[in-house]
Design a protein around this motif. Structure first.
Motif, short mmCIF file in Angstrom:
data_model
loop_
_atom_site.label_atom_id
_atom_site.label_comp_id
_atom_site.label_asym_id
_atom_site.label_seq_id
_atom_site.Cartn_x
_atom_site.Cartn_y
_atom_site.Cartn_z
N ARG A 1 37.49 39.89 38.08
CA ARG A 1 36.88 39.41 36.86
C ARG A 1 37.10 40.23 35.70
O ARG A 1 37.55 39.87 34.49
N GLU B 1 43.37 37.11 30.61
CA GLU B 1 43.48 36.23 32.22
C GLU B 1 42.29 35.79 32.64
O GLU B 1 41.12 36.13 32.42
N ASP B 2 42.30 34.37 33.03
CA ASP B 2 41.14 33.77 33.76
C ASP B 2 40.44 34.99 34.78
O ASP B 2 41.18 35.72 35.27
N GLU C 1 38.90 34.28 37.31
CA GLU C 1 39.12 33.80 38.84
C GLU C 1 40.62 33.99 39.12
O GLU C 1 41.32 33.02 38.70
N LYS C 2 41.10 35.14 39.64
CA LYS C 2 42.36 35.30 39.76
C LYS C 2 43.11 34.47 41.12
O LYS C 2 42.62 34.20 41.97
N HIS D 1 37.76 33.28 29.80
CA HIS D 1 37.61 32.07 30.72
C HIS D 1 37.33 32.86 32.35
O HIS D 1 37.91 33.75 32.65
N ILE D 2 36.20 32.06 32.86
CA ILE D 2 35.99 32.12 34.52
C ILE D 2 36.36 30.83 34.95
O ILE D 2 35.35 30.06 34.62
N ARG D 3 37.34 30.60 35.87
CA ARG D 3 37.29 29.27 36.43
C ARG D 3 37.55 27.96 35.31
O ARG D 3 36.83 27.20 35.50
N ASN D 4 38.29 28.63 34.14
CA ASN D 4 38.64 27.77 33.19
C ASN D 4 37.38 27.44 32.33
O ASN D 4 37.28 26.69 31.11
N GLN D 5 35.98 28.05 32.43
CA GLN D 5 34.99 27.95 31.64
C GLN D 5 34.99 28.78 30.54
O GLN D 5 35.08 30.19 30.90
#
Length: 184
Positions: free
Chosen positions: A57, A64-65, A67-68, A115-119
């Protein structure tokens, strides 16, 4: 609130880290790997998950998102540590990433979308999300520590049956504005 949010969050985050640190300090190598049953994670595995999440995170947080692609979340629930020292080293690596990123933020960043997993989340929402997530798992670590140490457990907050004494001490002090973790 804008000027007090980040300092307050950083104090809160450090408080939860301290709860985890104090629990880890109290456990032996064997105790850190103890599992009450096959469906429960050991302290070591919970640490692996928290630190893995933090590294994913908070690495390149604003760009970057969260969720790598290199993160293997499922592997976080399999113990791969050999010693308590390895567990603590990974714990510190995750916290260092998280705290370094928090320290680098300023109030202008709080409404930035990450973003986290595109959210999409504002930075404030992402911080709140992770603060809740980490405190949930640190509660698990503390509970496991208490379960393992039984009568040898020492409270990390107000000890049982000591609320009246604690409150009396607090109410005998002058009113001040400070974070509740300032006295810890």
């Amino acid at each position: 609130m804008e000027n007090s949010y980040l300092p307050s969050v950083i104090k809160q985050v450090n408080y939860y880290k301290k709860l985890g640190d104090k629990t880890l300090e109290r456990l032996t190598d064997a105790q850190i790997f103890y599992k009450p049953d096959n469906s429960t994670n050991s302290v070591a595995v919970v640490v692996k998950h928290i630190a893995g999440n933090m590294l994913s995170r908070w690495t390149n947080f604003l760009t970057e998102d969260g969720e790598k692609s290199w993160r293997n979340r499922d592997d976080e629930f399999v113990n791969t540590f050999d010693s308590k020292e390895d567990v603590i080293s990974y714990w510190e690596r995750g916290w260092s990433c998280f705290l370094t990123t928090l320290d680098s933020l300023n109030t202008d960043d709080l409404e930035t979308i990450i973003h986290i997993r595109n959210q999409g989340h504002t930075v404030t929402e992402a911080i709140n999300r992770q603060l809740c997530h980490y405190s949930y798992h640190i509660g698990q670590i503390v509970f496991l520590g208490k379960l393992i140490l039984k009568e040898n457990w020492k409270s990390l907050s107000i000890p049982k049956n000591q609320s009246k004494t604690y409150n009396k001490e607090k109410f005998n002090q002058k009113k001040t504005k400070k974070h509740f973790t300032d006295d810890l």
